[in-house]
Design a protein around this motif. Structure first.
Motif, PDB file in Angstrom:
ATOM      1  N   ALA A 223       0.831  -1.205   0.000  1.00 55.50           N
ATOM      2  CA  ALA A 223       0.000   0.000   0.000  1.00 55.50           C
ATOM      3  C   ALA A 223       0.867   1.258   0.000  1.00 55.50           C
ATOM      4  CB  ALA A 223      -0.930  -0.004   1.205  1.00 55.50           C
ATOM      5  N   VAL A 224       1.892   1.268   0.836  1.00 51.59           N
ATOM      6  CA  VAL A 224       2.781   2.431   0.920  1.00 51.59           C
ATOM      7  C   VAL A 224       3.528   2.625  -0.395  1.00 51.59           C
ATOM      8  CG1 VAL A 224       4.813   3.382   2.064  1.00 51.59           C
ATOM      9  CG2 VAL A 224       3.030   2.287   3.429  1.00 51.59           C
ATOM     10  N   ALA A 225       4.043   1.529  -0.960  1.00 53.72           N
ATOM     11  CA  ALA A 225       4.794   1.622  -2.211  1.00 53.72           C
ATOM     12  C   ALA A 225       3.935   2.152  -3.349  1.00 53.72           C
ATOM     13  CB  ALA A 225       5.356   0.247  -2.577  1.00 53.72           C
ATOM     14  N   LYS A 226       2.649   1.824  -3.317  1.00 45.92           N
ATOM     15  CA  LYS A 226       1.727   2.236  -4.371  1.00 45.92           C
ATOM     16  C   LYS A 226       1.437   3.735  -4.343  1.00 45.92           C
ATOM     17  CE  LYS A 226      -2.308   0.291  -4.037  1.00 45.92           C
ATOM     18  NZ  LYS A 226      -3.378  -0.726  -4.132  1.00 45.92           N
ATOM     19  N   ARG A 227       1.528   4.341  -3.148  1.00 45.30           N
ATOM     20  CA  ARG A 227       1.059   5.726  -3.019  1.00 45.30           C
ATOM     21  C   ARG A 227       2.097   6.715  -2.511  1.00 45.30           C
ATOM     22  NH1 ARG A 227      -3.178   2.449  -0.870  1.00 45.30           N
ATOM     23  NH2 ARG A 227      -4.779   2.189  -2.477  1.00 45.30           N
ATOM     24  N   ILE A 228       3.217   6.244  -2.033  1.00 43.70           N
ATOM     25  CA  ILE A 228       4.170   7.129  -1.372  1.00 43.70           C
ATOM     26  C   ILE A 228       4.786   8.140  -2.327  1.00 43.70           C
ATOM     27  CG2 ILE A 228       6.283   5.753  -1.659  1.00 43.70           C
ATOM     28  CD1 ILE A 228       6.862   6.375   1.324  1.00 43.70           C
TER      29      ILE A 228
ATOM     30  N   ILE B  55      -1.397  12.345   1.975  1.00 45.05           N
ATOM     31  CA  ILE B  55      -1.377  11.148   1.141  1.00 45.05           C
ATOM     32  C   ILE B  55      -2.359  10.160   1.756  1.00 45.05           C
ATOM     33  CG2 ILE B  55      -0.018   9.194   0.312  1.00 45.05           C
ATOM     34  CD1 ILE B  55       2.463  10.954   0.487  1.00 45.05           C
ATOM     35  N   HIS B  56      -3.317   9.711   0.980  1.00 46.96           N
ATOM     36  CA  HIS B  56      -4.232   8.668   1.447  1.00 46.96           C
ATOM     37  C   HIS B  56      -3.492   7.341   1.284  1.00 46.96           C
ATOM     38  CE1 HIS B  56      -7.168  11.808   1.655  1.00 46.96           C
ATOM     39  NE2 HIS B  56      -7.095  12.040   0.358  1.00 46.96           N
ATOM     40  N   LEU B  57      -2.911   6.861   2.364  1.00 44.11           N
ATOM     41  CA  LEU B  57      -1.889   5.821   2.302  1.00 44.11           C
ATOM     42  C   LEU B  57      -2.459   4.412   2.235  1.00 44.11           C
ATOM     43  CD1 LEU B  57       1.192   6.057   2.268  1.00 44.11           C
ATOM     44  CD2 LEU B  57       1.187   5.641   4.730  1.00 44.11           C
TER      45      LEU B  57
ATOM     46  N   LEU C  41       0.928  10.073  10.946  1.00 45.23           N
ATOM     47  CA  LEU C  41       0.087   9.047  10.360  1.00 45.23           C
ATOM     48  C   LEU C  41      -1.194   8.994  11.191  1.00 45.23           C
ATOM     49  CD1 LEU C  41       2.786   6.273   9.915  1.00 45.23           C
ATOM     50  CD2 LEU C  41       1.601   7.421   8.039  1.00 45.23           C
ATOM     51  N   VAL C  42      -2.331   9.148  10.532  1.00 46.95           N
ATOM     52  CA  VAL C  42      -3.617   9.094  11.226  1.00 46.95           C
ATOM     53  C   VAL C  42      -4.361   7.849  10.746  1.00 46.95           C
ATOM     54  CG1 VAL C  42      -5.807  10.255  11.658  1.00 46.95           C
ATOM     55  CG2 VAL C  42      -3.703  11.598  11.480  1.00 46.95           C
TER      56      VAL C  42
ATOM     57  N   GLY D 278     -11.235  -2.381   6.400  1.00 44.55           N
ATOM     58  CA  GLY D 278     -11.551  -1.590   7.586  1.00 44.55           C
ATOM     59  C   GLY D 278     -10.443  -0.661   8.033  1.00 44.55           C
ATOM     60  N   LEU D 279      -9.283  -0.703   7.364  1.00 44.85           N
ATOM     61  CA  LEU D 279      -8.169   0.166   7.755  1.00 44.85           C
ATOM     62  C   LEU D 279      -8.046   1.342   6.791  1.00 44.85           C
ATOM     63  CD1 LEU D 279      -5.658   0.731   9.557  1.00 44.85           C
ATOM     64  CD2 LEU D 279      -4.327  -0.597   7.892  1.00 44.85           C
ATOM     65  N   VAL D 280      -8.061   2.552   7.348  1.00 44.69           N
ATOM     66  CA  VAL D 280      -7.842   3.765   6.569  1.00 44.69           C
ATOM     67  C   VAL D 280      -6.698   4.535   7.222  1.00 44.69           C
ATOM     68  CG1 VAL D 280      -8.841   5.948   5.777  1.00 44.69           C
ATOM     69  CG2 VAL D 280     -10.270   3.898   5.901  1.00 44.69           C
ATOM     70  N   VAL D 281      -5.698   4.886   6.426  1.00 47.29           N
ATOM     71  CA  VAL D 281      -4.550   5.622   6.965  1.00 47.29           C
ATOM     72  C   VAL D 281      -4.247   6.812   6.062  1.00 47.29           C
ATOM     73  CG1 VAL D 281      -2.120   5.527   7.656  1.00 47.29           C
ATOM     74  CG2 VAL D 281      -3.550   3.484   7.875  1.00 47.29           C
ATOM     75  N   ASP D 282      -4.135   7.989   6.673  1.00 42.26           N
ATOM     76  CA  ASP D 282      -3.705   9.197   5.965  1.00 42.26           C
ATOM     77  C   ASP D 282      -2.366   9.642   6.544  1.00 42.26           C
ATOM     78  OD1 ASP D 282      -5.922   9.347   4.323  1.00 42.26           O
ATOM     79  OD2 ASP D 282      -7.052  10.611   5.704  1.00 42.26           O
ATOM     80  N   TRP D 283      -1.522  10.162   5.656  1.00 45.51           N
ATOM     81  CA  TRP D 283      -0.195  10.620   6.071  1.00 45.51           C
ATOM     82  C   TRP D 283      -0.111  12.121   5.825  1.00 45.51           C
ATOM     83  CZ3 TRP D 283       5.045   8.802   3.509  1.00 45.51           C
ATOM     84  CH2 TRP D 283       6.112   9.149   4.340  1.00 45.51           C
TER      85      TRP D 283
END
Length: 207
Positions: free
Chosen positions: A89-94, A101-103, A126-127, A113-118
């Motif tokens: 996921a990180v590699a796809k969007r970083i 960044i919607h990580l 990281l939220v 169920g996991l949503v992470v924003d950077w």
């Protein structure tokens, strides 16, 4: 391990790789009583004829009774899987420019169920929102993997009360690692800058 048996004719969505299993599709759940009450526990999912369909996170308190981790019978649900999913996921969007960044985006990244924003890059925040019992049960390794892959040491959990209550989970926000974010941070999206309280996800109050 728990075994979830799907009603005859209800396996079609799983065969089409739909990751959500609703209570209405479940014929029965076999396993120890204590395991059945453990939110987010990994279960095998079988068709009515006993065919393997998936491995999923089971939650007896949710109308989404289980969320699929993997459709591959050879893929274990363990720390290695969590690391792989977070890393991908990180590699796809970083590399994307912009803030935030919607990580991590839940089912799209195999982390239902996991949503992470950077926010604000490596020295920022990281939220995370753990909106299902499955990812909530793997919270510690998820946070560890996020920190390792981004280099960001500040992790804050933001709780969506409606979603977490629907999963039978405690509603609690707070710092998971490092420092708490400030009450207001400048967020720029599509060229527009706004002061946002990233702990709540809402526009920051004027001082």
């Amino acid at each position: 391990m728990l075994i979830i048996t799907i009603k005859q004719g209800k396996e079609k969505s799983l065969l089409e790789r739909d990751p959500w299993i609703y209570a209405s599709a479940v014929e029965r759940v076999d396993g120890k009583p204590q395991e059945k009450m453990t939110a987010g526990i990994t279960a095998l999912v079988h068709s009515s004829s006993g065919q393997f369909l998936a491995r999923a996170a089971y939650n007896s308190k949710s109308q989404i009774r289980a969320r699929v981790w993997s459709f591959d019978p050879a893929e274990a649900v363990d720390h290695a899987l969590i690391k792989r999913r977070v890393k991908a996921a990180v590699a796809k969007r970083i590399g994307k420019k912009g803030q935030p960044i919607h990580l991590v985006l839940g089912d799209e990244d195999g982390l239902s169920g996991l949503v992470v924003d950077w926010y604000s890059g490596i020295n920022g925040y990281l939220v995370c929102e753990f909106q299902s019992a499955g990812v909530d049960a793997w919270k510690v390794p998820i946070v560890q993997a996020l920190m390792a892959e981004t280099g960001c040491g500040n992790v804050f959990e933001r709780a969506d009360a409606l979603l977490r209550k629907g999963e039978g989970l405690l509603v609690k926000s707070g710092v998971l690692a490092g420092e708490a974010p400030p009450d207001a941070i400048a967020v720029t999206e599509k060229g527009v800058s706004t002061m946002v309280n990233i702990k709540t996800g809402r526009k920051a109050k004027s001082v």
